[in-house]
Structures are given as structure tokens and as C-alpha cells.
Design a protein around this motif. Structure first.
Motif, mmCIF file in Angstrom:
data_model
loop_
_atom_site.group_PDB
_atom_site.id
_atom_site.type_symbol
_atom_site.label_atom_id
_atom_site.label_comp_id
_atom_site.label_asym_id
_atom_site.label_seq_id
_atom_site.Cartn_x
_atom_site.Cartn_y
_atom_site.Cartn_z
ATOM 1 N N LYS A 161 0.869 -0.971 0.292
ATOM 2 C CA LYS A 161 0.217 0.199 0.039
ATOM 3 C C LYS A 161 1.150 1.651 0.098
ATOM 4 C CE LYS A 161 -3.950 2.421 2.446
ATOM 5 N NZ LYS A 161 -4.398 2.457 3.775
ATOM 6 N N GLU A 162 1.802 0.761 1.043
ATOM 7 C CA GLU A 162 2.782 2.139 0.731
ATOM 8 C C GLU A 162 3.425 2.331 -0.458
ATOM 9 O OE1 GLU A 162 3.395 4.024 3.164
ATOM 10 O OE2 GLU A 162 2.380 3.640 4.432
ATOM 11 N N MET A 163 4.084 1.416 -1.565
ATOM 12 C CA MET A 163 4.605 1.909 -2.536
ATOM 13 C C MET A 163 3.545 2.563 -3.402
ATOM 14 S SD MET A 163 7.848 0.442 -2.111
ATOM 15 C CE MET A 163 8.384 0.463 -3.671
ATOM 16 N N GLU A 164 2.574 1.404 -3.796
ATOM 17 C CA GLU A 164 1.179 1.838 -4.718
ATOM 18 C C GLU A 164 1.263 3.975 -4.246
ATOM 19 O OE1 GLU A 164 -0.723 -1.599 -4.942
ATOM 20 O OE2 GLU A 164 -2.224 -0.036 -3.446
ATOM 21 N N GLY A 165 0.946 3.985 -3.229
ATOM 22 C CA GLY A 165 1.043 5.899 -2.614
ATOM 23 C C GLY A 165 2.643 6.381 -3.199
ATOM 24 N N LEU A 166 3.395 5.682 -2.371
ATOM 25 C CA LEU A 166 4.764 6.974 -3.219
ATOM 26 C C LEU A 166 4.859 6.847 -4.629
ATOM 27 C CD1 LEU A 166 7.561 5.052 -1.145
ATOM 28 C CD2 LEU A 166 6.739 7.374 -1.440
ATOM 29 N N LEU A 167 4.163 5.483 -5.813
ATOM 30 C CA LEU A 167 3.795 6.018 -6.911
ATOM 31 C C LEU A 167 2.389 6.629 -7.628
ATOM 32 C CD1 LEU A 167 5.695 2.659 -7.955
ATOM 33 C CD2 LEU A 167 6.720 4.691 -7.355
ATOM 34 N N GLN A 168 1.685 7.289 -6.592
ATOM 35 C CA GLN A 168 0.831 7.840 -6.863
ATOM 36 C C GLN A 168 -0.497 7.637 -7.664
ATOM 37 O OE1 GLN A 168 2.733 11.038 -9.403
ATOM 38 N NE2 GLN A 168 4.253 12.038 -8.526
ATOM 39 N N GLY A 169 -0.364 6.352 -6.582
ATOM 40 C CA GLY A 169 -2.117 5.235 -6.960
ATOM 41 C C GLY A 169 -1.707 4.695 -8.271
ATOM 42 N N GLU A 170 -1.089 5.083 -9.556
ATOM 43 C CA GLU A 170 -0.895 4.543 -10.346
ATOM 44 C C GLU A 170 -0.781 2.707 -11.397
ATOM 45 O OE1 GLU A 170 0.447 7.191 -13.596
ATOM 46 O OE2 GLU A 170 1.414 8.396 -12.656
ATOM 47 N N VAL A 171 -0.772 2.068 -9.819
ATOM 48 C CA VAL A 171 0.145 0.774 -10.190
ATOM 49 C C VAL A 171 -0.724 0.156 -8.868
ATOM 50 C CG1 VAL A 171 2.149 0.920 -11.163
ATOM 51 C CG2 VAL A 171 1.945 1.096 -8.583
ATOM 52 N N HIS A 172 -0.464 -1.302 -9.388
ATOM 53 C CA HIS A 172 -1.388 -2.508 -8.627
ATOM 54 C C HIS A 172 0.702 -2.641 -7.273
ATOM 55 C CE1 HIS A 172 -4.929 -2.486 -9.169
ATOM 56 N NE2 HIS A 172 -4.901 -2.564 -10.110
ATOM 57 N N ALA A 173 0.755 -3.148 -6.596
ATOM 58 C CA ALA A 173 2.199 -3.310 -5.915
ATOM 59 C C ALA A 173 2.165 -5.196 -5.711
ATOM 60 C CB ALA A 173 2.427 -2.530 -4.836
#
Length: 396
Positions: free
Chosen positions: A62-74
Motif C-alpha cells: 500500500k505504501e509503495m502504491e502511494g509513493l507511485l501516486q496510485g497509478e499501479v497495483h504493487a
């Protein structure tokens, strides 16, 4: 606290000098900054005892998705190589399908296609960046081309604007190997958000590294040329990482065992606290290197709106052996990232031969002959940086 020497075995990608104070990448100084958070997070894992798929893993995703501005599934997995493999498996690539990639990278980039019995098609690299050159992409595409696999070499993004545009015209998905580039930008856009799929590595020496092996796959929420149902693709990757299980003991496809340990996720969550600060510091050090060395030595500088994550900092030296001896005398650690893939015995020998030979990619081969990667991390002191610059200038 004094900095202890490291052994040559710390970084499997290249040599370290023994008995030196300066580090190629200084994990100990970093740990001094985050030790309280690391210990707290580890203690919480030890308390709840969920060492596989514990709550820290989805929290990290979830944190990684946030860092990538919500553009991806991680989707977290066991390592960066597995990340490439499960992405290729989820795309349904079949033996004989062609994968276009670069000859200048670490072995993992080509290892996966070979293991999956895909046909590797190398194209030349851009002389300014060392990344896959879009100029050669169109001519390499055939009806059998099912994937384009660029690498964001040294932490700098390839030209995804052009690569993705060409790929989309042919309906071919693009998978970014972002093992060295988490946090980098291309024309203002973040690495791991510009292609249908992307991967990164959490190997300890990477821009975001754990204390063991780890990796992650990213699937764009908005499809470009890959499968239109990106949520289903992400779910498929997650299943493949867990032996192809749709539910416990219900295996609907062949998968692998590739899970990020909960303890490693906990460590990565602590490292996220300093990631942006470290990124900014590396930008400062890189600018200082470039300002001091520009015109004196070969550099691979970023241009326009690009911003490298500085997984490594490369310089190019025509007569490299003399510079290496000077660095060794000055006790400055270095490495050689990377020899060209098409010259590796593993894929140009009797058992496996991709059909390429030395001389096929002169630009990539020149970079491989001349490149030296010098110390680059957020905890380099001003004195250490000046020592590196002084040694290079005196011997260039």
C-alpha cells in the motif's frame, strides 16, 4: 561509531577493496539513522509471529502504491529476478515468443527469458545513457514479438516516452526492469509507472533495499498495450507468487514460491522513512561529481526532466586499467557494472547460444569496456567525495 571494513562478498555485482574505510554503498551509516525504527518494526513482527504474509507485507504494498501516486497495483515477491519471471508468466508468454531487450544489464534481465524458453532479441543501446535505444526498436519487432523489456540502467530511466509509443502502435506490452531506478523520473514521471508492468529489486544495495532478498512487481491500473483487465493481471501475478493458489490448497495454475518475508517488509517500511531524504542527498552528490568531472572524464548525465535514482554512478574511462590501479592505491572502492550480456558464456556457449557474438553491439561493448562505477550513496561525506574526485582528476 567507526565504520568497519567490508568484504568483497557484500555486493555480488562487483568487487570491493578489502580493509578500506570508504564504502561503495554504506549500509552501516544508513542503519545508524534508522536503527530505532528497524528494531521497533522487527520487534512487532516477533510479537505477532506472522513471518510469512504478515500484515507488514500488504502495508508495504500500500505504501509503495502511494509513493507511485496510485497509478499501479504493487505485488511483493521474493527478489527482483522472480519479479521479472512472474510478470512474464502472468502475461502468458509461450516458448519461442520474442522478447526485445538490452545487451547491457545484469544477468537477471536475460536469465528469465532463457529459463522460460523465450527468444531473446538484443538491440543496441543509446550512447548517452546506456539504455535500450528506441531508434532500433521498430526494426526489431516481428509478429513473434510479445514483450519489450528495457532496463533503467544505473538508476536512470530509459526513454519510455518513445519506447511505449512504439510498443503501443504494435500492441506489445512493455515491462520496465527497474531494479536500480526506484525513485527515478523520466520527463517528470516516476519509474515503474510508465509501462504496462515494471519490477524492482530490494537487494540491500539498491535505492530501496532490505537486509536480504526481496522484490516487487507493479501493474499499471490504466492499460497501454498489455491486458486490458489490469486488476486481473495483478491478481494473477499474486497467485503465481503463491504456487498458483486461488484459495488455500486450490491451485488453478502453475506458479512459484516467491514471497517477501514479513521481516524484510518491516525493514523496508523503516527505510521508507528516509527514502526521500536519501534521494535528495544523492542528487546533490551527483551534481557535485558532474560539476567537478565534466569535460575531464566520460559522464552519463541526465537531461531535460529526467532524474536518476543513482543506483550506481558510472564514469567512462578509455584507458580503464590505469584508473582502476589509481583507485586501488587510493583505497577507493569501485565496481564494473556491467559486462555485456551477449558475451557471457552462459548464453553464448555449447548448451545455450542466443546467436550473438562480440562485435555485434559496439556501443554497448564500448561502455562495458570503459565503465567504472564509483561510490554513490546518501551518506558519503564531503571529504570522501572530494577524495574520489581528486583521484579521478589526477589520473584522467
Amino acid at each position: 561509531m567507526s565504520i568497519q571494513p567490508v568484504s568483497k562478498e557484500l555486493d555480488s555485482n562487483g568487487p570491493f577493496l578489502q580493509n578500506v574505510v570508504m564504502q561503495f554503498i554504506d549500509l552501516q551509516r544508513q542503519q545508524e539513522q534508522i536503527s530505532d525504527s528497524v528494531r521497533r518494526n522487527i520487534a512487532e513482527v516477533l510479537e505477532h509471529g506472522k513471518y510469512i504474509n504478515g500484515p507488514e507485507v500488504p502495508l508495504l504494498e500500500k505504501e509503495m502504491e502511494g509513493l507511485l501516486q496510485g497509478e499501479v497495483h504493487a505485488i511483493a515477491c521474493g527478489n527482483g529476478t522472480d519479479a521479472i519471471q512472474v510478470a512474464c508468466m502472468a502475461l502468458g508468454l509461450q516458448p519461442g515468443d520474442e522478447v526485445i531487450t538490452t545487451p547491457l544489464s545484469f544477468m537477471a534481465t536475460v536469465e528469465v527469458p532463457v529459463l522460460l524458453h523465450l527468444k531473446v532479441v538484443f538491440i543496441e543501446v543509446d550512447p548517452e545513457t546506456g539504455n535500450l535505444d528506441p531508434a532500433g526498436l521498430e526494426a526489431a519487432i516481428t509478429p513473434r514479438t510479445k514483450l519489450i523489456l528495457p532496463v533503467s540502467l544505473y538508476g536512470r530511466c530509459a526513454n519510455y516516452t518513445k519506447i511505449v509509443d512504439i510498443a503501443a502502435q504494435h500492441g506489445i506490452p512493455v515491462l520496465e526492469d527497474g531494479a536500480e531506478s526506484f525513485g527515478a523520473k523520466h520527463r517528470g514521471r516516476l519509474s515503474c509507472t510508465m509501462t504496462d508492468l515494471a519490477t524492482t529489486s530490494f537487494f540491500p544495495a539498491k535505492p530501496l533495499g532490505c537486509y536480504g532478498d526481496g522484490g516487487m512487481v507493479f501493474v499499471r491500473k490504466t492499460a497501454i498495450a498489455g491486458p486490458s483487465d489490469t486488476g486481473a493481471l495483478a491478481a494473477g501475478i499474486r497467485r503465481i507468487c503463491r504456487h498458483g493458489q486461488r484459495a488455500r490448497y486450490r491451485h488453478t495454475e502453475i506458479g512459484v514460491n516467491s514471497r517477501l518475508d514479513t521481516l524484510q517488509a518491516a525493514i523496508l517500511l523503516a527505510k521508507l522513512e528516509v527514502l526521500e531524504t536519501e534521494h535528495r542527498k544523492k542528487q546533490e552528490i551527483a551534481r557535485h561529481y558532474c560539476d567537478a568531472l565534466r569535460g575531464k572524464i566520460g559522464l552519463m548525465e541526465t537531461q531535460n526532466d529526467d532524474e536518476s535514482a543513482h543506483g550506481y554512478f558510472p564514469i567512462l574511462v578509455e584507458h580503464r586499467d590505469a584508473m582502476l590501479r589509481a583507485l586501488e592505491t587510493a583505497q577507493i572502492p569501485y565496481s564494473l557494472h556491467f559486462p555485456c550480456l551477449h558475451t557471457q558464456t552462459a548464453i553464448s556457449g555449447k548448451d545455450i547460444d542466443l546467436g550473438y557474438r562480440e562485435g555485434d553491439f559496439p556501443i554497448a561493448e564500448r561502455i562495458a569496456r570503459e565503465v567504472i562505477t564509483i561510490p554513490m550513496h546518501a551518506y558519503l561525506t564531503e571529504a570522501e567525495t572530494e577524495q574520489v574526485i581528486s583521484c579521478i582528476l589526477q589520473n584522467s
